[in-house]
Design a protein around this motif. Structure first.
Motif, PDB file in Angstrom:
ATOM      1  N   LYS A  63      32.870 -23.875  33.541  1.00  0.00           N
ATOM      2  CA  LYS A  63      33.964 -23.533  34.469  1.00  0.00           C
ATOM      3  C   LYS A  63      34.270 -22.035  34.409  1.00  0.00           C
ATOM      4  CE  LYS A  63      35.808 -27.309  36.495  1.00  0.00           C
ATOM      5  NZ  LYS A  63      36.313 -27.474  37.849  1.00  0.00           N
ATOM      6  N   SER A  64      34.350 -21.484  33.196  1.00  0.00           N
ATOM      7  CA  SER A  64      34.621 -20.052  33.051  1.00  0.00           C
ATOM      8  C   SER A  64      33.504 -19.229  33.673  1.00  0.00           C
ATOM      9  CB  SER A  64      34.746 -19.678  31.572  1.00  0.00           C
ATOM     10  OG  SER A  64      35.820 -20.343  30.981  1.00  0.00           O
TER      11      SER A  64
ATOM     12  N   GLN B 295      31.544 -20.055  36.115  1.00  0.00           N
ATOM     13  CA  GLN B 295      31.647 -20.105  37.575  1.00  0.00           C
ATOM     14  C   GLN B 295      32.757 -19.174  38.065  1.00  0.00           C
ATOM     15  OE1 GLN B 295      33.169 -23.686  39.704  1.00  0.00           O
ATOM     16  NE2 GLN B 295      31.090 -23.819  40.486  1.00  0.00           N
ATOM     17  N   ARG B 296      33.903 -19.208  37.362  1.00  0.00           N
ATOM     18  CA  ARG B 296      35.020 -18.346  37.760  1.00  0.00           C
ATOM     19  C   ARG B 296      34.623 -16.872  37.652  1.00  0.00           C
ATOM     20  NH1 ARG B 296      39.028 -18.497  34.056  1.00  0.00           N
ATOM     21  NH2 ARG B 296      38.441 -20.673  33.808  1.00  0.00           N
TER      22      ARG B 296
ATOM     23  N   THR C 151      25.668 -17.883  37.328  1.00  0.00           N
ATOM     24  CA  THR C 151      26.605 -18.729  36.581  1.00  0.00           C
ATOM     25  C   THR C 151      25.960 -19.239  35.308  1.00  0.00           C
ATOM     26  OG1 THR C 151      27.621 -19.394  38.667  1.00  0.00           O
ATOM     27  CG2 THR C 151      28.090 -20.761  36.765  1.00  0.00           C
TER      28      THR C 151
ATOM     29  N   ALA D  41      34.819 -22.932  44.645  1.00  0.00           N
ATOM     30  CA  ALA D  41      34.990 -23.998  43.654  1.00  0.00           C
ATOM     31  C   ALA D  41      35.792 -25.150  44.249  1.00  0.00           C
ATOM     32  CB  ALA D  41      35.678 -23.446  42.404  1.00  0.00           C
TER      33      ALA D  41
END
Lengths: 198, 198
Positions: free
Chosen positions: B23-24, B26-27, B11, A89
Motif C-alpha cells: 500500500k505504501s 503504491q501511494r 510500485t 487507488a
C-alpha cells in the motif's frame, strides 16, 4: 563521512518519498547499499522509466503509458456512466467490487482550499466537458467521505446539476458486518435518514 | 489499470525499501508521478550512481567512493585507537561528540545467530588483523547496548584479549540529564557497579 557525497545525494534524494524524513532516508540508503544493491539498481531504472513514459490518460486523467488508458479503450464498458474518484487507488477498489461497468474520471486529488487546490488544479473543466458530451447520462460521485471529499462532491454536483446532468453519490450507511454499538453516531444518523424500504 | 505496467514495475521496485509494504509503495508511486517527477528522476539517478560508485573502505569497511574513506585517509587522526561500531550512522554520532580522534572499524551489522549473521559476515577476521597490526594499541567497542550488540562486543573482546590487545567498552550508566526515578533498574545497577571515585 565527509566525502560520501554520492551516499549523501542518495539520502537527500530519498526524501522526495512521502513520509520519509532524514533519519529514515539515511537508514534506507545504508540498507540498499549493504543489503539490496540489485533492488536499488532496479528501483533506479523503474523511476527513470516511469518519469519518461507515464503520463495522464486523455479521457479519464489516470496514469497510463498510452494516449488513453485500458479502461477508457475498453469498448465493452458502459460509456453512459461516469464515476468520479479521487485517485487511481480508489478506482482500483471500485473495480475490485465488480459492481460497476462504466467509465471513470480520476481527479488526482480533491478540492482543498487550505492547500491551494482549487477547481482548476483538478481539471474540473475537463470533467464537466466530458459529463456534458451527450454520451454520459449519469455521473456517480465516488470521492471520499471526508470533509474535503464531500466538499469536492458537492461542488461537482452543483456544477453539473446546473447543466442538467444526472448526478448520484455512493450510498452512506452502516458498513457491511458493522455492529451498531461500534458505529459512530454520524454514520447511524445518516443511515437512519437514508433508510430504504425493503 | 491492467496495462499500467511501468507504474506496477515502479510500485514493485519501491518495495525494496525497508518498511515499505504494497500500500505504501503504491501511494509513493502515485505521489511521485503526480507531485514530484523531478524528485523521482533525481532519485532514479542517485540510485543508479550510488550502486555504481559506492563500495566499502578497504580499511574500516564503511561506505566510500574511493579505495579508502576520508576518515582513514586523515593523517591527523590517532591510528593507535580503533573504535568498533555497528553502522556508519553510529560512527557519525560518535564523530559529532568530538571526543574521539582515533580510527574506526564499521561492522555493518552485529552478530545475530537467529538471522544467520556470524563472525564471517561481519568481516571480523579483517578487524582482528587490523587490531593486531602493531599500530593499534586500544580497541574501543562501541556496538549498541542491545543484547546483540553486547554479544558482538563480548565476542570481539574475547577474541582480541586472547591476542593480547587492550580492549575497552563505552561506559554504561545513567544518561546525562537522567533522573534516577525514571531510569530503569538495570541501568542504575550497572551505574552502581561501575561507580567512579570523584
Amino acid at each position: 563521512m565527509k566525502s560520501a557525497s554520492t551516499l549523501d545525494f542518495l539520502t537527500e534524494a530519498l526524501r522526495c518519498l512521502p513520509g520519509i524524513g532524514p533519519k529514515s532516508a539515511q537508514r534506507m540508503a545504508y540498507h540498499l547499499m549493504q543489503h539490496d544493491r540489485d533492488g536499488a539498481a532496479m528501483l533506479g531504472r523503474a523511476l527513470t522509466q516511469a518519469v519518461e513514459t507515464v503520463h495522464h490518460c486523455a479521457s479519464c486523467n489516470t496514469f497510463t503509458e498510452n494516449a488513453q488508458c485500458d479502461t477508457c479503450m475498453d469498448d465493452s464498458r458502459d460509456a453512459t456512466l461516469l464515476c468520479v474518484v479521487e485517485t487511481p487507488a480508489d478506482q482500483l477498489m471500485i473495480e475490485q467490487t465488480m459492481t460497476y461497468k462504466g467509465l471513470y474520471f480520476v481527479l488526482m486529488g480533491r478540492l482543498s482550499p487550505l492547500d491551494g487546490i482549487g477547481p482548476k488544479d483538478l481539471h474540473l473543466e475537463r470533467l464537466i466537458q466530458r459529463a456534458t458530451d451527450g454520451v454520459v447520462t449519469e455521473v456517480v460521485l465516488a470521492t471520499n467521505f471526508t470533509n474535503e471529499g464531500e466538499a469536492t462532491a458537492h461542488y461537482i454536483s452543483e456544477t453539473l446539476k446546473s447543466r442538467s446532468v444526472q448526478v448520484s453519490r455512493l450510498a452512506r450507511g452502516v458498513p457491511v458486518g458493522g455492529e451498531l454499538e461500534y458505529v459512530d453516531a454520524g454514520t447511524i444518523a445518516r443511515a437512519m435518514l437514508d433508510r430504504r424500504a425493503t
